[in-house]
Motif scaffolding. Sequence first.
Motif, PDB file in Angstrom:
ATOM      1  N   PRO A  89      66.604  18.393  51.834  1.00 14.03           N
ATOM      2  CA  PRO A  89      65.717  19.546  51.624  1.00 14.03           C
ATOM      3  C   PRO A  89      66.110  20.270  50.334  1.00 14.03           C
ATOM      4  N   VAL A  90      65.121  20.723  49.590  1.00 14.66           N
ATOM      5  CA  VAL A  90      65.410  21.385  48.317  1.00 14.66           C
ATOM      6  C   VAL A  90      66.135  22.716  48.513  1.00 14.66           C
ATOM      7  N   TRP A  91      66.056  23.257  49.717  1.00 17.01           N
ATOM      8  CA  TRP A  91      66.624  24.577  49.988  1.00 17.01           C
ATOM      9  C   TRP A  91      68.005  24.518  50.622  1.00 17.01           C
ATOM     10  N   VAL A  92      68.558  23.322  50.808  1.00 13.20           N
ATOM     11  CA  VAL A  92      69.729  23.173  51.672  1.00 13.20           C
ATOM     12  C   VAL A  92      70.955  23.947  51.181  1.00 13.20           C
ATOM     13  N   LEU A  93      71.097  24.158  49.878  1.00 16.71           N
ATOM     14  CA  LEU A  93      72.260  24.881  49.360  1.00 16.71           C
ATOM     15  C   LEU A  93      72.040  26.384  49.258  1.00 16.71           C
ATOM     16  N   ARG A  94      70.795  26.827  49.334  1.00 19.86           N
ATOM     17  CA  ARG A  94      70.524  28.262  49.219  1.00 19.86           C
ATOM     18  C   ARG A  94      70.878  29.014  50.491  1.00 19.86           C
ATOM     19  N   PHE A  95      70.675  28.397  51.637  1.00 20.05           N
ATOM     20  CA  PHE A  95      70.958  29.080  52.892  1.00 20.05           C
ATOM     21  C   PHE A  95      72.409  29.551  53.008  1.00 20.05           C
ATOM     22  N   PRO A  96      73.404  28.671  52.799  1.00 25.76           N
ATOM     23  CA  PRO A  96      74.790  29.123  52.971  1.00 25.76           C
ATOM     24  C   PRO A  96      75.149  30.311  52.082  1.00 25.76           C
ATOM     25  N   SER A  97      74.767  30.271  50.811  1.00 25.23           N
ATOM     26  CA  SER A  97      75.152  31.356  49.910  1.00 25.23           C
ATOM     27  C   SER A  97      74.513  32.676  50.310  1.00 25.23           C
ATOM     28  N   LEU A  98      73.256  32.655  50.720  1.00 24.50           N
ATOM     29  CA  LEU A  98      72.578  33.896  51.103  1.00 24.50           C
ATOM     30  C   LEU A  98      73.078  34.417  52.446  1.00 24.50           C
ATOM     31  N   LEU A  99      73.311  33.528  53.403  1.00 21.25           N
ATOM     32  CA  LEU A  99      73.822  33.965  54.705  1.00 21.25           C
ATOM     33  C   LEU A  99      75.234  34.528  54.580  1.00 21.25           C
ATOM     34  N   LEU A 100      76.066  33.918  53.757  1.00 21.98           N
ATOM     35  CA  LEU A 100      77.442  34.394  53.593  1.00 21.98           C
ATOM     36  C   LEU A 100      77.498  35.687  52.797  1.00 21.98           C
ATOM     37  N   ALA A 101      76.487  35.948  51.987  1.00 22.95           N
ATOM     38  CA  ALA A 101      76.409  37.240  51.305  1.00 22.95           C
ATOM     39  C   ALA A 101      76.074  38.352  52.292  1.00 22.95           C
TER      40      ALA A 101
END
Length: 450
Positions: A89-101
């Motif tokens: 998925p093109v979004w797979v790396l965005r979730f961790p950074s935003l959730l951890l923020a």
Amino acid sequence: MFLWHYLTLLLPITVQICKAQRCEEFTDLDLAHAIIGTSLKIRLLLHTRENVTCASLLSHTNMSANPQFNVSKPTTFVIHGYRPTGSPPVWVLRFPSLLLAKGDVNVIVVDWNHGAANVNYFKAVENTHKAADNLTAFIKMMQEHGASLSSIYMIGVSLGAHVSGFVGANLNSSIGRITALDPAGPQFRDTPPEDRLDPTDAQFVDVLHTDVDALGFRQALGHIDFYANGGADQPGCPKTILSGTSYFKCDHQRSVLLYLDSMEGCTSRALPCSSYKEFLDGNCLNCDRFGAAGCPVFGYGVTKWKDVLLSLGQTSTYFTTNSVAPFCMTNYGVEVMIWNEEVRWGYMTLKLYSKGKVAVATINHKASEFKKFTVTKLLARFDKDLQSVEKMSLKFSTGNPLKPQYKLRVLRIRLTHLERDERPLCRYDVLLKEKEEVTFRPIPCEESNF
């Protein structure tokens, strides 16, 4: 000889360091894998504040082999859906950074690409139950090591939404929250609750719908269901098949982009309503049932309304978006009173100006009726939010080039910001000539009403 002995001692240490620093990546398959068909294999990729961008692979069966995983912290699972071409998925790396923020949590990206990558969609659907059983066993192991089920949050995309629901049902509705991003419709429509996501699968279930007329699910599935742009055609998405694969997946994928946008501070206020038409007509502007917090905001922060939503039962809400990020729009209630003797029908475009910025709202989903000394209520959805309004403009149109151009004599126009508690803006006695934009400075409304 001494040098050889030193190297033999150093080599195992170097290997262990390299292993410790290895970053696990989401499984990257291709169309050939999907055509052949893939058997289910699940990889759990852990991200924490110590390794935001570098995932580590978790053991499913031995918690002592996961020293980097702190079960005392809340855990969020991100579960993707059907992967017909096998690509990540093109979004797979965005979730961790935003959730951890947002918080110091464990973020586990559930990689079930082996099992979701298959041209046979029915096989992928079949694998959702197997994937759920696998995750259930892992969560039970977490629980045995001290994890609280109420601190578990599952974000499921498409088929992943139903996987989340099956996990929640397996755990007797004890997990804290499920967010379902455009839950898959095919093979799940007209099925009983035990065969799909439903509100009893977690303590709180919130759902976003963006493609109800194709790949998504139309009916309400959560404690609160958000229907972006009515839940079907999303602005900016292709309208014809000539656009290729984007025509089929754009509306469906928009759900993920909207949710990610919400975590980046773009807030979309959603209004409870019986239908999208009623919402657009401005008939659902009352948010009193939600108390001082007002109508709920879509996205990560909707848990602020959890208690009142649980007391209200299932609630369906609507909001609109821009065609590109930032997607959030700003809602104003508009009241127009005219003193033309004859009834006028038409459309209205409003612009707000502040510090060199312009916010635009076009009310054109249908022709509005304007009668003498009668308040016409409208919903204006501006493409951006301006903190202070220095001037505004109006333009009226009948949309009929064959009829003579009319004038609309506005006795009063009143704008009320629906998301901030501030005094409404008014303007009195404005003459609108059809298709001509009139600009003026609004003033705070007088206390008396017409």
